[in-house]
Design an enzyme around this catalytic site. Structure first.
Site, PDB file in Angstrom:
ATOM      1  N   ASP A 269       0.862  -1.181   0.000  1.00 25.64           N
ATOM      2  CA  ASP A 269       0.000   0.000   0.000  1.00 25.64           C
ATOM      3  C   ASP A 269       0.892   1.223   0.000  1.00 25.64           C
ATOM      4  O   ASP A 269       1.924   1.248   0.675  1.00 25.64           O
ATOM      5  CB  ASP A 269      -0.915   0.009   1.225  1.00 25.64           C
ATOM      6  CG  ASP A 269      -2.070  -0.972   1.097  1.00 25.64           C
ATOM      7  OD1 ASP A 269      -2.335  -1.443  -0.021  1.00 25.64           O
ATOM      8  OD2 ASP A 269      -2.719  -1.252   2.122  1.00 25.64           O
TER       9      ASP A 269
ATOM     10  N   ASP B  99      -6.854  -1.102  -4.876  1.00 24.73           N
ATOM     11  CA  ASP B  99      -7.924  -0.682  -3.962  1.00 24.73           C
ATOM     12  C   ASP B  99      -8.766   0.420  -4.594  1.00 24.73           C
ATOM     13  O   ASP B  99      -9.992   0.442  -4.441  1.00 24.73           O
ATOM     14  CB  ASP B  99      -7.351  -0.172  -2.636  1.00 24.73           C
ATOM     15  CG  ASP B  99      -6.617  -1.241  -1.845  1.00 24.73           C
ATOM     16  OD1 ASP B  99      -6.898  -2.437  -2.057  1.00 24.73           O
ATOM     17  OD2 ASP B  99      -5.771  -0.872  -1.014  1.00 24.73           O
TER      18      ASP B  99
END
Length: 181
Positions: free
Chosen positions: A138, A153
């Site tokens: 991330d 995402d």
């Protein structure tokens, strides 16, 4: 019992063939090929570009969205952090459900969003599968925010938002059409 199974599979085959006639099938395959390729390419290009960064490292501070690299073993907001099997199952299930919907979908407006959702989920699934420690990388964070997320995402989120708006528009059109009759 056997007759019901035969009838079920016959109806299923009919639905698949109806939903995938030539021009529509070409559109679906184009969307799958183009959107799927772009999403998976971006997921892995960004992963490879940022993989050398240390965990919890601020890479770029541009203002609105910054790049802050962490490894996430969970799903959204690091939920299910230590339940790897469940995380794989949920991401795989989301991908399969989206792809099944894609096979049966007969409305052009939904195809892009379902494809975006499916390949965002597949991007996270493959990212996790190919990492050494079952995690995704991330790297995006909003200024003054605490949630860190990645490109896949974003695709999942925008896929759900797009599907929601398509559904609302369809409901509004059907309501308007039924009111006019």
């Amino acid at each position: 019992m056997k007759l019901r199974k035969t009838k079920f599979f016959s109806q299923l085959k009919h639905q698949v063939l109806t939903a995938n006639q030539k021009p529509f099938l070409f559109y679906k395959l184009t969307m799958i090929g183009f959107v799927g390729f772009i999403i998976l390419l971006q997921v892995f290009i960004l992963r490879n570009a940022l993989n050398g960064e240390m965990d919890n490292t601020m890479v770029a501070n541009s203002g609105f969205i910054n790049i802050y690299v962490i490894r996430n073993k969970g799903v959204g907001f690091s939920l299910l952090q230590n339940q790897t099997g469940l995380v794989y199952f949920l991401q795989g299930l989301l991908s399969v459900i989206a792809l099944v919907f894609l096979v049966f979908m007969v409305k052009y407006s939904y195809i892009f969003w379902i494809t975006t959702l499916a390949f965002g989920s597949l991007g996270n699934f493959f990212d996790r599968l190919t990492s050494a420690n079952d995690s995704v990388l991330d790297y995006f964070i909003f200024q003054n925010g605490s949630s860190v997320f990645n490109f896949a995402d974003c695709c999942i989120t925008f896929g759900f938002i797009g599907l929601f708006f398509c559904f609302l528009i369809q409901m509004f059109k059907e309501f308007k059409h039924s009111k006019n009759q």
